[in-house]
Design an enzyme around this catalytic site. Structure first.
Site, PDB file in Angstrom:
ATOM      1  N   GLN A 160      -6.249  -8.133  -2.229  1.00  0.00           N
ATOM      2  CA  GLN A 160      -6.144  -6.977  -1.131  1.00  0.00           C
ATOM      3  C   GLN A 160      -7.761  -6.773  -0.725  1.00  0.00           C
ATOM      4  OE1 GLN A 160      -4.297  -7.091  -3.984  1.00  0.00           O
ATOM      5  NE2 GLN A 160      -2.381  -6.132  -3.802  1.00  0.00           N
ATOM      6  N   ARG A 196       9.838  -1.751  -4.842  1.00  0.00           N
ATOM      7  CA  ARG A 196       8.485  -1.625  -5.292  1.00  0.00           C
ATOM      8  C   ARG A 196       8.444  -0.406  -6.453  1.00  0.00           C
ATOM      9  NH1 ARG A 196       3.933  -3.828  -2.928  1.00  0.00           N
ATOM     10  NH2 ARG A 196       3.294  -3.558  -4.818  1.00  0.00           N
ATOM     11  N   ASN A 251      -2.892   2.882 -10.396  1.00  0.00           N
ATOM     12  CA  ASN A 251      -3.430   2.360  -9.183  1.00  0.00           C
ATOM     13  C   ASN A 251      -3.602   0.836  -9.700  1.00  0.00           C
ATOM     14  OD1 ASN A 251      -4.708   2.406  -6.524  1.00  0.00           O
ATOM     15  ND2 ASN A 251      -6.544   1.894  -7.320  1.00  0.00           N
ATOM     16  N   LYS A 252      -4.049  -0.092  -8.498  1.00  0.00           N
ATOM     17  CA  LYS A 252      -4.012  -1.507  -8.540  1.00  0.00           C
ATOM     18  C   LYS A 252      -4.583  -1.917 -10.046  1.00  0.00           C
ATOM     19  CE  LYS A 252      -2.341  -3.784  -6.359  1.00  0.00           C
ATOM     20  NZ  LYS A 252      -1.160  -4.362  -6.699  1.00  0.00           N
ATOM     21  N   GLY A 276       0.729  -1.258   0.092  1.00  0.00           N
ATOM     22  CA  GLY A 276       0.192  -0.035   0.004  1.00  0.00           C
ATOM     23  C   GLY A 276       0.827   1.159  -0.053  1.00  0.00           C
ATOM     24  N   ALA A 277       0.749   2.228  -0.881  1.00  0.00           N
ATOM     25  CA  ALA A 277       1.506   3.282  -1.195  1.00  0.00           C
ATOM     26  C   ALA A 277       2.142   4.023   0.040  1.00  0.00           C
ATOM     27  CB  ALA A 277       0.962   4.313  -2.101  1.00  0.00           C
ATOM     28  N   ASP A 337      -1.264   4.904  -6.340  1.00  0.00           N
ATOM     29  CA  ASP A 337       0.052   4.829  -6.192  1.00  0.00           C
ATOM     30  C   ASP A 337       1.312   5.674  -6.932  1.00  0.00           C
ATOM     31  OD1 ASP A 337      -0.017   1.782  -4.999  1.00  0.00           O
ATOM     32  OD2 ASP A 337      -1.561   1.909  -6.568  1.00  0.00           O
TER      33      ASP A 337
HETATM   34  O1  MRU Z   1       0.501  -3.842  -4.522  1.00  0.00           O
HETATM   35  P1  MRU Z   1      -0.105  -3.046  -3.410  1.00  0.00           P
HETATM   36  O2  MRU Z   1      -0.946  -3.869  -2.486  1.00  0.00           O
HETATM   37  O3  MRU Z   1       0.921  -2.316  -2.737  1.00  0.00           O
HETATM   38  O4  MRU Z   1      -0.828  -1.931  -4.247  1.00  0.00           O
HETATM   39  C1  MRU Z   1      -0.939  -0.615  -3.852  1.00  0.00           C
HETATM   40  C2  MRU Z   1      -2.344  -0.537  -3.317  1.00  0.00           C
HETATM   41  O5  MRU Z   1      -2.485  -0.713  -2.264  1.00  0.00           O
HETATM   42  C3  MRU Z   1      -3.367  -0.110  -4.380  1.00  0.00           C
HETATM   43  O6  MRU Z   1      -3.083   0.089  -5.457  1.00  0.00           O
HETATM   44  C4  MRU Z   1      -4.196   1.016  -3.487  1.00  0.00           C
HETATM   45  O7  MRU Z   1      -5.382   1.069  -4.114  1.00  0.00           O
HETATM   46  C5  MRU Z   1      -3.521   2.464  -3.999  1.00  0.00           C
HETATM   47  S1  MRU Z   1      -3.632   3.175  -2.502  1.00  0.00           S
HETATM   48  C6  MRU Z   1      -2.463   2.392  -1.372  1.00  0.00           C
END
Ligand code: MRU
Length: 349
Positions: free
Chosen positions: A190, A91, A241-242, A52-53, A231
């Site tokens: 998630q 990441r 984003n995801k 999570g960012a 992200d």
């Molecule tokens: O791969 P992750 O679980 O670190 O992904 C990031 C996220 O949590 C999501 O994309 C989220 O919607 C963005 S906000 C933290």
């Protein structure tokens, strides 16, 4: 946020030790882990024990601070740049990681104590920004709203409060009647694991939906708005984003549903002119081909879901074009997803 009546942050640092909630075990087990060295902290990032960012950002800041402490202890300054490269390779998409590492690195060039202080400030600011995002976002939520969200942009994804879920927590605590559709969010689930757990802990009515159910629910008039996290946000408002977020935004636009992004300014990257400049993390095919969870005896099992012999492609994020975004909820207010909107909150005062 409270778990079992006790307040927790997702990540924190005391002396040289970094503590974090182990997210890979949730929702089946709540465990605090500790990391004594920056390399161990990098491993927690890489394996998504912390994800999570905002949480990634805060943990990366702590990892950088640990590196300065270790360099001082072993009288080896070459360790600092090595550590920075290693942390930044864990990441690649989350902007908050690079934001935190840069801040702590600059402070650490003065002293290791300054590095630790800066890492603590980055974490504290993340929590405070998310609290303010909750206040601005809550102004968009009306009594009776049914809200869809993708992935986990709750308190687990940040130091506290979260982004997409922060307004929902506030709306619920003020007595607004809300209902949340939680996208499962394959491949790592998630949504089904973390967002559902957070909402359950807070007593917010919700249900998990398969990732491919969103458009059908929207078409049936069951969704009043969609909010997700981010992200990385480019200078023109394009938002990474995801994986799967882009599809939801397309469906929302086609069906006239407001689609909002919630993110602190530490997620904005003005060096990316558009979404095309955002690096997209590609993860192991194992995440698509297998799933993990407890069996009927509570023992964790990994099972194959896919046809043996087939491989899988696993981009972890996608980019939603700014034109599909109704607005971006930041700690400085709600802005339009345009270059002017982004500049209005990122320009130095
Ligand atoms: O791969 P992750 O679980 O670190 O992904 C990031 C996220 O949590 C999501 O994309 C989220 O919607 C963005 S906000 C933290």
């Amino acid at each position: 946020m409270r778990v079992g009546g006790k307040h927790y942050r997702t990540v924190w640092m005391e002396d040289h030790v970094v503590y974090f909630i182990e997210q890979n075990l949730l929702p089946f087990e709540f465990r605090i882990q500790q990391s004594l060295h920056y390399r161990q902290t990098c491993e927690a990032l890489r394996t998504m024990q912390v994800r999570g960012a905002g949480a990634i950002g805060a943990l990366s800041g702590f990892a950088m601070a640990q590196a300065f402490l270790e360099a001082k202890e072993h009288n080896d300054s070459s360790l600092i740049e090595k550590a920075r490269v290693e942390i930044e390779s864990t990441r690649p998409t989350a902007r908050n990681l690079f934001y935190a590492v840069e801040k702590v690195h600059s402070a650490g060039l003065v002293s290791s104590a300054m590095a630790v202080g800066e890492a603590q400030s980055v974490a504290n600011k993340d929590a405070e920004d998310c609290r303010k995002i909750g206040e601005y976002g809550n102004s968009l939520i009306r009594d009776g709203f049914r809200i869809e969200t993708h992935c986990n942009a709750g308190w687990l994804a940040f130091v506290d409060y979260g982004t997409a879920l922060s307004p929902l927590y506030l709306a619920h605590s003020e007595g607004k009647d809300i209902f949340v559709f939680v996208d499962e969010t394959r491949p790592r689930s998630q949504g089904a694991r973390l967002t559902a757990w957070e909402l359950h802990e807070e007593g917010i009515p919700h249900t998990i939906i398969a990732d491919n159910a969103g458009a059908w629910l929207m078409a049936g008039g069951k969704v009043d708005m969609m909010i997700t996290g981010a992200d990385r946000i480019a200078a023109n408002g394009d938002t990474a984003n995801k994986i799967g977020t882009f599809e939801k935004a397309l469906a929302a636009r086609a069906l006239g549903i407001p689609f909002y992004i919630a993110a602190p300014l530490s997620t904005f990257d003005l060096n990316c002119k558009t979404g095309k400049d955002i690096p997209i993390e590609e993860r192991s095919q194992e995440e698509v081909l297998y799933a993990e969870g407890p069996d009927e005896n509570g023992d964790m099992r990994k099972i194959r879901l896919a046809s043996p012999g087939s491989g899988a492609f696993n981009p972890a994020f996608d980019v939603t074009p700014a034109g599909l975004i109704s607005g971006i909820i930041t700690e400085k207010g709600i802005i339009s997803a345009t270059r002017d909107g982004v500049m209005s909150v990122t320009r130095e005062p």
